[in-house]
Design a protein around this motif. Sequence first.
Motif, mmCIF file in Angstrom:
data_model
loop_
_atom_site.group_PDB
_atom_site.id
_atom_site.type_symbol
_atom_site.label_atom_id
_atom_site.label_comp_id
_atom_site.label_asym_id
_atom_site.label_seq_id
_atom_site.Cartn_x
_atom_site.Cartn_y
_atom_site.Cartn_z
ATOM 1 N N LYS A 43 0.332 15.408 2.018
ATOM 2 C CA LYS A 43 0.736 14.671 0.817
ATOM 3 C C LYS A 43 -0.374 14.604 -0.225
ATOM 4 O O LYS A 43 -0.112 14.714 -1.431
ATOM 5 C CB LYS A 43 1.162 13.254 1.202
ATOM 6 C CG LYS A 43 1.697 12.432 0.034
ATOM 7 C CD LYS A 43 2.237 11.100 0.501
ATOM 8 C CE LYS A 43 2.830 10.305 -0.658
ATOM 9 N NZ LYS A 43 3.385 9.002 -0.215
ATOM 10 N N GLN A 55 -2.701 4.323 -4.192
ATOM 11 C CA GLN A 55 -1.298 4.494 -3.817
ATOM 12 C C GLN A 55 -1.008 3.882 -2.440
ATOM 13 O O GLN A 55 0.005 3.205 -2.250
ATOM 14 C CB GLN A 55 -0.912 5.973 -3.822
ATOM 15 C CG GLN A 55 0.582 6.200 -3.686
ATOM 16 C CD GLN A 55 0.996 7.623 -3.947
ATOM 17 O OE1 GLN A 55 1.348 8.354 -3.035
ATOM 18 N NE2 GLN A 55 0.979 8.032 -5.213
ATOM 19 N N LEU A 56 -1.900 4.103 -1.492
ATOM 20 C CA LEU A 56 -1.688 3.563 -0.144
ATOM 21 C C LEU A 56 -1.749 2.033 -0.137
ATOM 22 O O LEU A 56 -0.942 1.377 0.539
ATOM 23 C CB LEU A 56 -2.724 4.137 0.826
ATOM 24 C CG LEU A 56 -2.548 5.599 1.207
ATOM 25 C CD1 LEU A 56 -3.741 6.077 2.034
ATOM 26 C CD2 LEU A 56 -1.250 5.830 1.983
ATOM 27 N N ALA A 58 -1.023 0.042 -2.568
ATOM 28 C CA ALA A 58 0.202 -0.454 -3.201
ATOM 29 C C ALA A 58 1.400 -0.311 -2.259
ATOM 30 O O ALA A 58 2.226 -1.229 -2.145
ATOM 31 C CB ALA A 58 0.456 0.310 -4.498
ATOM 32 N N GLU A 59 1.467 0.837 -1.563
ATOM 33 C CA GLU A 59 2.585 1.080 -0.656
ATOM 34 C C GLU A 59 2.653 0.048 0.461
ATOM 35 O O GLU A 59 3.740 -0.403 0.846
ATOM 36 C CB GLU A 59 2.457 2.482 -0.060
ATOM 37 C CG GLU A 59 3.570 2.850 0.916
ATOM 38 C CD GLU A 59 3.419 4.249 1.482
ATOM 39 O OE1 GLU A 59 4.090 4.552 2.481
ATOM 40 O OE2 GLU A 59 2.623 5.045 0.924
ATOM 41 N N PHE A 60 1.486 -0.364 0.970
ATOM 42 C CA PHE A 60 1.458 -1.277 2.111
ATOM 43 C C PHE A 60 1.116 -2.718 1.723
ATOM 44 O O PHE A 60 1.014 -3.593 2.581
ATOM 45 C CB PHE A 60 0.477 -0.761 3.168
ATOM 46 C CG PHE A 60 0.938 0.512 3.815
ATOM 47 C CD1 PHE A 60 1.908 0.486 4.804
ATOM 48 C CD2 PHE A 60 0.428 1.736 3.406
ATOM 49 C CE1 PHE A 60 2.350 1.659 5.400
ATOM 50 C CE2 PHE A 60 0.866 2.925 3.997
ATOM 51 C CZ PHE A 60 1.836 2.884 4.997
#
Length: 210
Positions: A43, A55-56, A58-60
């Motif tokens: 990715k 990004q990670l 924010a995702e978690f």
Amino acid sequence: MEQCLLFDCDGTLVDSEKLCNLGIVIKFDELGIKLDAEQLMMKYRGWELAAVFEQLSAEFGVTLPSDFVAEYRSVVAGLFDSELQPIAGIKAALDLLPGPKAVVSNGPADKIKQALALCGLTHYFGSNIYSAYDIGIWKPDPAIYTFAAKDMGFDSKDCIVIEDGLVGVEAGYKAGMQTLFYNRFNQTCAFPSVITFNTMDELPELINSQ
């Protein structure tokens, strides 16, 4: 006309991408978040680290501690010391490419230098190392490649970029440089003039035919 060869580092010169993503897995596991190194690699290959972590997180829904990046770098440095290897066939290819060469990477300079030293590649590049952290430009922005070309004393048209990820391929292509895509994972490339190859054994002939 002499050509200048501009190499990406991670995944192109050294087989480091799995180790870099394993470092992410280790650090996020400490926050109770389970990630998969292979999925991360596919990715985020070639991304700026800050963008990956943004990004990670924010995702978690987590806020990373202030020392997270420094600790991550330390974990990866340890993994490099114990496990890092050069990309298969790269030394033989570089031996057949005597012209001017540089490394152009989204990684920090100390990481690049450590990787080259551990893999016995330092002498091919000397001090010709261009880090996005020093220049302040990250791929896919083509300006990182045009900066390196100018500093090496070459026009863009006289440079060849060797990359293993689509982020870097985009940077090389948009810089107006012939770009060779070491396509280990058989990805689709949307840029028409980019030449795809699968093993480093092919590289010297590809470059000499340009």
